[in-house]
Design a protein around this motif. Structure first.
Motif, PDB file in Angstrom:
ATOM      1  N   LYS A 108       0.824  -1.211   0.000  1.00 58.28           N
ATOM      2  CA  LYS A 108       0.000   0.000   0.000  1.00 58.28           C
ATOM      3  C   LYS A 108       0.859   1.263   0.000  1.00 58.28           C
ATOM      4  O   LYS A 108       0.354   2.362  -0.278  1.00 58.28           O
ATOM      5  CB  LYS A 108      -0.959  -0.003   1.188  1.00 58.28           C
ATOM      6  CG  LYS A 108      -2.156  -0.934   0.955  1.00 58.28           C
ATOM      7  CD  LYS A 108      -3.055  -1.045   2.172  1.00 58.28           C
ATOM      8  CE  LYS A 108      -4.164  -2.062   1.909  1.00 58.28           C
ATOM      9  NZ  LYS A 108      -5.004  -2.310   3.098  1.00 58.28           N
ATOM     10  N   GLY A 109       2.132   1.088   0.284  1.00 56.87           N
ATOM     11  CA  GLY A 109       3.062   2.204   0.152  1.00 56.87           C
ATOM     12  C   GLY A 109       3.130   2.723  -1.272  1.00 56.87           C
ATOM     13  O   GLY A 109       3.489   3.885  -1.504  1.00 56.87           O
ATOM     14  N   LEU A 110       2.770   1.876  -2.248  1.00 57.12           N
ATOM     15  CA  LEU A 110       2.737   2.302  -3.646  1.00 57.12           C
ATOM     16  C   LEU A 110       1.796   3.490  -3.852  1.00 57.12           C
ATOM     17  O   LEU A 110       2.001   4.321  -4.742  1.00 57.12           O
ATOM     18  CB  LEU A 110       2.287   1.143  -4.545  1.00 57.12           C
ATOM     19  CG  LEU A 110       3.282   0.010  -4.793  1.00 57.12           C
ATOM     20  CD1 LEU A 110       2.572  -1.187  -5.412  1.00 57.12           C
ATOM     21  CD2 LEU A 110       4.415   0.487  -5.693  1.00 57.12           C
ATOM     22  N   PHE A 111       0.759   3.553  -3.029  1.00 57.36           N
ATOM     23  CA  PHE A 111      -0.236   4.620  -3.185  1.00 57.36           C
ATOM     24  C   PHE A 111       0.372   6.003  -2.960  1.00 57.36           C
ATOM     25  O   PHE A 111      -0.219   7.015  -3.344  1.00 57.36           O
ATOM     26  CB  PHE A 111      -1.410   4.391  -2.233  1.00 57.36           C
ATOM     27  CG  PHE A 111      -2.657   5.123  -2.632  1.00 57.36           C
ATOM     28  CD1 PHE A 111      -3.369   4.732  -3.763  1.00 57.36           C
ATOM     29  CD2 PHE A 111      -3.126   6.196  -1.896  1.00 57.36           C
ATOM     30  CE1 PHE A 111      -4.517   5.410  -4.153  1.00 57.36           C
ATOM     31  CE2 PHE A 111      -4.273   6.879  -2.272  1.00 57.36           C
ATOM     32  CZ  PHE A 111      -4.969   6.488  -3.407  1.00 57.36           C
ATOM     33  N   ALA A 112       1.562   6.046  -2.372  1.00 57.31           N
ATOM     34  CA  ALA A 112       2.242   7.326  -2.153  1.00 57.31           C
ATOM     35  C   ALA A 112       2.485   8.050  -3.480  1.00 57.31           C
ATOM     36  O   ALA A 112       2.480   9.288  -3.527  1.00 57.31           O
ATOM     37  CB  ALA A 112       3.563   7.103  -1.423  1.00 57.31           C
ATOM     38  N   ILE A 113       2.680   7.288  -4.561  1.00 63.90           N
ATOM     39  CA  ILE A 113       2.893   7.906  -5.871  1.00 63.90           C
ATOM     40  C   ILE A 113       1.623   8.600  -6.354  1.00 63.90           C
ATOM     41  O   ILE A 113       1.664   9.705  -6.918  1.00 63.90           O
ATOM     42  CB  ILE A 113       3.360   6.850  -6.897  1.00 63.90           C
ATOM     43  CG1 ILE A 113       4.781   6.382  -6.575  1.00 63.90           C
ATOM     44  CG2 ILE A 113       3.297   7.409  -8.322  1.00 63.90           C
ATOM     45  CD1 ILE A 113       5.847   7.460  -6.690  1.00 63.90           C
ATOM     46  N   VAL A 114       0.478   7.964  -6.123  1.00 60.78           N
ATOM     47  CA  VAL A 114      -0.799   8.575  -6.510  1.00 60.78           C
ATOM     48  C   VAL A 114      -1.020   9.849  -5.705  1.00 60.78           C
ATOM     49  O   VAL A 114      -1.424  10.886  -6.246  1.00 60.78           O
ATOM     50  CB  VAL A 114      -1.963   7.586  -6.288  1.00 60.78           C
ATOM     51  CG1 VAL A 114      -3.287   8.209  -6.729  1.00 60.78           C
ATOM     52  CG2 VAL A 114      -1.718   6.285  -7.045  1.00 60.78           C
ATOM     53  N   ILE A 115      -0.752   9.776  -4.411  1.00 63.78           N
ATOM     54  CA  ILE A 115      -0.874  10.961  -3.548  1.00 63.78           C
ATOM     55  C   ILE A 115       0.073  12.056  -4.021  1.00 63.78           C
ATOM     56  O   ILE A 115      -0.307  13.229  -4.121  1.00 63.78           O
ATOM     57  CB  ILE A 115      -0.560  10.594  -2.084  1.00 63.78           C
ATOM     58  CG1 ILE A 115      -1.577   9.592  -1.560  1.00 63.78           C
ATOM     59  CG2 ILE A 115      -0.540  11.843  -1.203  1.00 63.78           C
ATOM     60  CD1 ILE A 115      -1.201   8.977  -0.218  1.00 63.78           C
ATOM     61  N   ARG A 116       1.292  11.675  -4.338  1.00 58.73           N
ATOM     62  CA  ARG A 116       2.317  12.619  -4.814  1.00 58.73           C
ATOM     63  C   ARG A 116       1.835  13.352  -6.062  1.00 58.73           C
ATOM     64  O   ARG A 116       2.005  14.569  -6.186  1.00 58.73           O
ATOM     65  CB  ARG A 116       3.609  11.853  -5.114  1.00 58.73           C
ATOM     66  CG  ARG A 116       4.793  12.712  -5.545  1.00 58.73           C
ATOM     67  CD  ARG A 116       5.997  11.815  -5.776  1.00 58.73           C
ATOM     68  NE  ARG A 116       7.210  12.592  -5.948  1.00 58.73           N
ATOM     69  CZ  ARG A 116       7.667  12.999  -7.136  1.00 58.73           C
ATOM     70  NH1 ARG A 116       7.008  12.686  -8.237  1.00 58.73           N
ATOM     71  NH2 ARG A 116       8.787  13.703  -7.210  1.00 58.73           N
ATOM     72  N   GLU A 117       1.237  12.605  -6.969  1.00 62.46           N
ATOM     73  CA  GLU A 117       0.747  13.225  -8.208  1.00 62.46           C
ATOM     74  C   GLU A 117      -0.362  14.226  -7.940  1.00 62.46           C
ATOM     75  O   GLU A 117      -0.379  15.319  -8.513  1.00 62.46           O
ATOM     76  CB  GLU A 117       0.264  12.148  -9.169  1.00 62.46           C
ATOM     77  CG  GLU A 117      -0.232  12.710 -10.485  1.00 62.46           C
ATOM     78  CD  GLU A 117      -0.337  11.678 -11.587  1.00 62.46           C
ATOM     79  OE1 GLU A 117      -1.004  11.963 -12.589  1.00 62.46           O
ATOM     80  OE2 GLU A 117       0.257  10.598 -11.445  1.00 62.46           O
ATOM     81  N   GLY A 186       6.972   1.085   3.217  1.00 60.86           N
ATOM     82  CA  GLY A 186       6.680   0.913   1.797  1.00 60.86           C
ATOM     83  C   GLY A 186       6.607   2.253   1.078  1.00 60.86           C
ATOM     84  O   GLY A 186       7.106   2.390  -0.049  1.00 60.86           O
ATOM     85  N   SER A 187       5.994   3.235   1.713  1.00 60.10           N
ATOM     86  CA  SER A 187       5.864   4.569   1.114  1.00 60.10           C
ATOM     87  C   SER A 187       7.229   5.226   0.926  1.00 60.10           C
ATOM     88  O   SER A 187       7.507   5.817  -0.126  1.00 60.10           O
ATOM     89  CB  SER A 187       4.977   5.462   1.996  1.00 60.10           C
ATOM     90  OG  SER A 187       3.684   4.924   2.127  1.00 60.10           O
ATOM     91  N   ILE A 188       8.076   5.125   1.936  1.00 60.43           N
ATOM     92  CA  ILE A 188       9.429   5.705   1.842  1.00 60.43           C
ATOM     93  C   ILE A 188      10.205   5.055   0.705  1.00 60.43           C
ATOM     94  O   ILE A 188      10.837   5.740  -0.116  1.00 60.43           O
ATOM     95  CB  ILE A 188      10.180   5.540   3.188  1.00 60.43           C
ATOM     96  CG1 ILE A 188       9.527   6.399   4.266  1.00 60.43           C
ATOM     97  CG2 ILE A 188      11.658   5.921   3.024  1.00 60.43           C
ATOM     98  CD1 ILE A 188      10.075   6.144   5.667  1.00 60.43           C
ATOM     99  N   LEU A 189      10.167   3.734   0.634  1.00 63.29           N
ATOM    100  CA  LEU A 189      10.883   3.003  -0.413  1.00 63.29           C
ATOM    101  C   LEU A 189      10.380   3.391  -1.801  1.00 63.29           C
ATOM    102  O   LEU A 189      11.168   3.625  -2.722  1.00 63.29           O
ATOM    103  CB  LEU A 189      10.715   1.496  -0.197  1.00 63.29           C
ATOM    104  CG  LEU A 189      11.413   0.581  -1.216  1.00 63.29           C
ATOM    105  CD1 LEU A 189      12.917   0.791  -1.172  1.00 63.29           C
ATOM    106  CD2 LEU A 189      11.071  -0.883  -0.948  1.00 63.29           C
TER     107      LEU A 189
END
Length: 210
Positions: A108-117, A186-189
């Motif tokens: 779920k750390g992957l979702f950080a990219i969506v948030i970032r966008e 996961g988000s940091i990575l």
């Protein structure tokens, strides 16, 4: 006119996610737990589809949304504590629990990219430490909110079977803390490894990031 290949990719992702969703709803472990588990993903998918023409994300963000949706549909079908592959891993390595839930929270750390966008395109923040900090804060907040929802579901249902399966603690008193910690890691990575690729995709959409 130049053909937009990204639309074809997005349609393929949508159809694949829809196929997994249909599989997931066929004879799940229980329909109550299934509904509770798929609801967040379904809500996100409805929002993403409804704003597609007005606010189209990068293909990377759509791939991430597809991966996380599929992850939740699989967990909803079997329940997170009983996903077969991770049961096999548990037995083979003599582990004390099925780790699909932990694996899911890390991904779920992957979702950080969506948030970032969304932060880049909807605020004045550009690439830099503040963007990293704000994105990470949102990612961790969403992870914590999910844990609160699980806790409230348990209280409302007074510890019923469906709520216990929804919680998926498997007897671990610190399960919520583990979940939030793994989402944070996961988000940091993800931010360290995928931000450069994400920047390139945003530049192709003429989004100012520097």
């Amino acid at each position: 006119m130049k053909r937009d290949k990204s639309k074809g990719i997005h349609l393929f992702l949508l159809l694949f996610v829809a196929a997994v969703f249909i599989w997931s709803v066929i004879k799940p472990k229980g329909y109550m737990i299934w509904t509770m588990e798929v609801l967040p993903a379904v809500v996100v998918l409805i929002i993403v589809i409804s704003i597609y023409k007005k606010f189209r994300l990068t293909t990377l963000s759509y791939i991430i949304i597809a991966i996380l949706s599929i992850l939740m549909f699989i967990g909803a079908h079997y329940t997170y504590a009983k996903v077969p592959l991770f049961n096999w891993i548990k037995d083979y390595y003599d582990l004390n629990r099925n780790h699909y839930d932990r694996f899911g929270h890390f991904l779920k750390g992957l979702f950080a990219i969506v948030i970032r966008e969304i932060v880049i395109r909807k605020t004045t923040l550009t690439n830099g430490p503040w963007l990293f900090a704000v994105t990470l804060s949102f990612a961790l907040s969403i992870g914590a909110l999910y844990e609160i929802i699980e806790w409230l579901a348990s209280i409302i249902s007074k510890g019923g079977k469906a709520s216990q399966e929804f919680l998926g603690t498997q007897g671990d008193f610190w399960d919520s803390q583990w979940d939030m910690t793994l989402t944070l890691l996961g988000s940091i990575l993800v931010l360290f490894t995928l931000s450069k690729l994400h920047n390139n995709l945003l530049r192709k959409k003429n989004v100012p990031i520097d």
